[in-house]
Design a protein around this motif. Structure first.
Motif, PDB file in Angstrom:
ATOM      1  N   SER A  60       1.367   7.073  -7.279  1.00 29.52           N
ATOM      2  CA  SER A  60       0.347   8.035  -7.123  1.00 29.52           C
ATOM      3  C   SER A  60       1.413   9.936  -6.265  1.00 29.52           C
ATOM      4  O   SER A  60       0.379  10.926  -7.447  1.00 29.52           O
ATOM      5  N   ARG A  70       1.948   1.590  -3.820  1.00 33.62           N
ATOM      6  CA  ARG A  70       1.227   2.559  -4.374  1.00 33.62           C
ATOM      7  C   ARG A  70       0.868   4.004  -4.503  1.00 33.62           C
ATOM      8  O   ARG A  70       0.943   4.390  -5.527  1.00 33.62           O
ATOM      9  N   SER A 124       0.931  -1.372  -0.363  1.00 34.93           N
ATOM     10  CA  SER A 124      -0.203  -0.530   0.075  1.00 34.93           C
ATOM     11  C   SER A 124       1.282   0.978  -0.105  1.00 34.93           C
ATOM     12  O   SER A 124       1.201   2.465  -0.867  1.00 34.93           O
TER      13      SER A 124
END
Length: 449
Positions: A298, A294, A291
């Motif tokens: 972003s 990710r 996570s």
């Protein structure tokens, strides 16, 4: 802690005595028009003053009398001008005050013991005073609602300040941020939910809720108390927690449910009207390496878009930042030391150390690279910063400090407007003050008319 509770006990016991024995102490302290101020009113407010953590000081009673005189004048004018407040406004203010008192007393049961009455009875008792205070506040707002200052007035205000009295400002900066926190997938959350469910099954199997809360709950505020949260109403907790708490019957154990804080097991222990007493166990979720990766991807993509001016920083913050305290302000941090004025100018010595270290080597207009950080509440995420402006240490000047000076000029004009209004009202209103309080230094204007 013991000494503090003893002080609260003495204060509230004396307050209860004031309320219960009005006939023995209730002389009239002042008359304002058709209204009276009683000695018990002063003793009640003085008890509340001590309860807020202030040291004993009998001179404070002089200022309490002045506050009440002011309040009575404003509330009388409010009747003439049809200025009112709603029952909901009074209820919300009463609830807010009770939450503060409950917190300081160490729980609702302890406060009720000190007051020798229920919280509901006490709230009903203080509602008339709260209503008058809110009406007076609204009336004062009406008196000053049309006050404004022009640039010329700000300039004249600045020029009226002696040069050697001008305020000295430390270096100040305007700093923006865009924050992204990891979002876990349903699969990534399973291990945390499973831990909570395992504890729930142990409780259903007969193990003690409080013991398991002390051992395993990750809410430091309640774990030490066996998970107990005391009494609370619908305004205190996050919506998912509130919905579950007010759905359960006393003694009933909730299923595992999720809030922004993690996974909870909840049990309501008692219900009183629109308040419940409950205990819970919290298992916090934490980012997984996947996570975090990710999130890093972003925010790196967004950073490049801002850096290359494909999207303005303020727009990117409002659309994508996960920090609700700054995203609705175009990403700009606010000066937490000056809550009265929503200013983005922050003294460098008031910045978070990590923020200061990052922007210290930046030039105005630059962006820092996205970095992993830990927020004040312990959440991990990524953010990048924007240094919008910077001023060096200096004496107040019109060029550099116009927003601050405008606010100061405005406050000065508001104060002058209110003072002029009171001077007119005092001269046309019957006011009589007990000799005991006429000697107070702040009573001169009230007794010389």
């Amino acid at each position: 802690m013991k000494n503090f509770l003893s002080v609260i006990f003495l204060v509230l016991t004396s307050f209860s005595s004031v309320l219960a024995q009005k006939t023995t102490i209730n002389k009239i302290v002042a008359i304002v028009g058709d209204n009276v101020i009683l000695q018990s009113d002063i003793e009640r407010d003085y008890a509340n003053y001590i309860l807020q953590g202030n040291a004993e000081n009998q001179e404070i009673k002089c200022y309490l009398v002045q506050q009440m005189l002011t309040q009575k004048l404003l509330s009388q004018q409010a009747v003439i001008d049809s200025v009112t407040v709603t029952d909901d406004e009074v209820t919300n203010e009463a609830d807010r005050r009770m939450r503060a008192l409950i917190q300081r007393a160490g729980g609702q049961e302890r406060l009720e013991q000190f007051l020798n009455r229920s919280v509901i009875q006490y709230k009903d008792q203080i509602r008339p005073d709260i209503r008058e205070q809110l009406v007076a506040r609204k009336m004062e707002g009406k008196i000053t609602e049309n006050v404004s200052v022009t640039p010329l007035e700000v300039k004249r205000f600045f020029e009226s300040i002696p040069k050697d009295s001008l305020q000295y400002y430390n270096a100040e900066v305007e700093v923006g941020e865009i924050v992204m926190y990891p979002e876990l997938t349903k699969k990534e959350k399973e291990s945390f939910r499973d831990r909570a469910e395992a504890l729930r099954l142990r409780i259903k199997g007969g193990e003690d809720f409080a013991t398991l809360a002390r051992l395993y709950s990750e809410d430091p505020g309640s774990a030490i108390e066996g998970g107990s949260l005391g009494f609370f109403d619908r305004q205190v907790m996050v919506k998912e927690f509130t919905a579950m708490a007010f759905k359960l019957k006393p003694g009933e154990l909730s299923p595992v449910f999720e809030t922004e804080h993690g996974f909870h097991i909840l049990q309501v222990t008692e219900r009183r009207g629109e308040q419940v007493s409950a205990r819970h166990i919290l298992i916090k979720t934490s980012p997984t390496p996947e996570s975090l990766n990710r999130t890093k991807t972003s925010i790196d993509t967004l950073y490049q878009s801002v850096l290359n001016k494909r999207i303005p920083f303020s727009t990117a913050a409002s659309l994508y930042s996960d920090n609700n305290e700054t995203k609705y302000n175009g990403g700009m941090m606010l000066n937490a030391e000056n809550v009265q004025v929503r200013t983005t100018y922050i003294p460098t010595d008031k910045l978070e150390p990590a923020v200061f270290l990052t922007i210290d080597t930046m030039k105005v207009g630059q962006f820092s690279k996205p970095e992993l950080f830990t927020a004040r509440d312990g959440k991990q995420g990524y953010r990048f910063l924007y240094l919008k402006s910077k001023t060096e240490p200096h004496r107040a000047s019109l060029e550099l400090d116009f927003p601050k000076l405008k606010e100061m000029a405005y406050e000065e004009k508001v104060g002058r407007t209110v003072s002029e209004w009171f001077e007119k009202r005092r001269s046309t209103t019957y006011i009589k003050i007990d000799p005991e309080y006429q000697s107070c230094s702040n009573m001169k204007l009230w007794v010389s008319k």
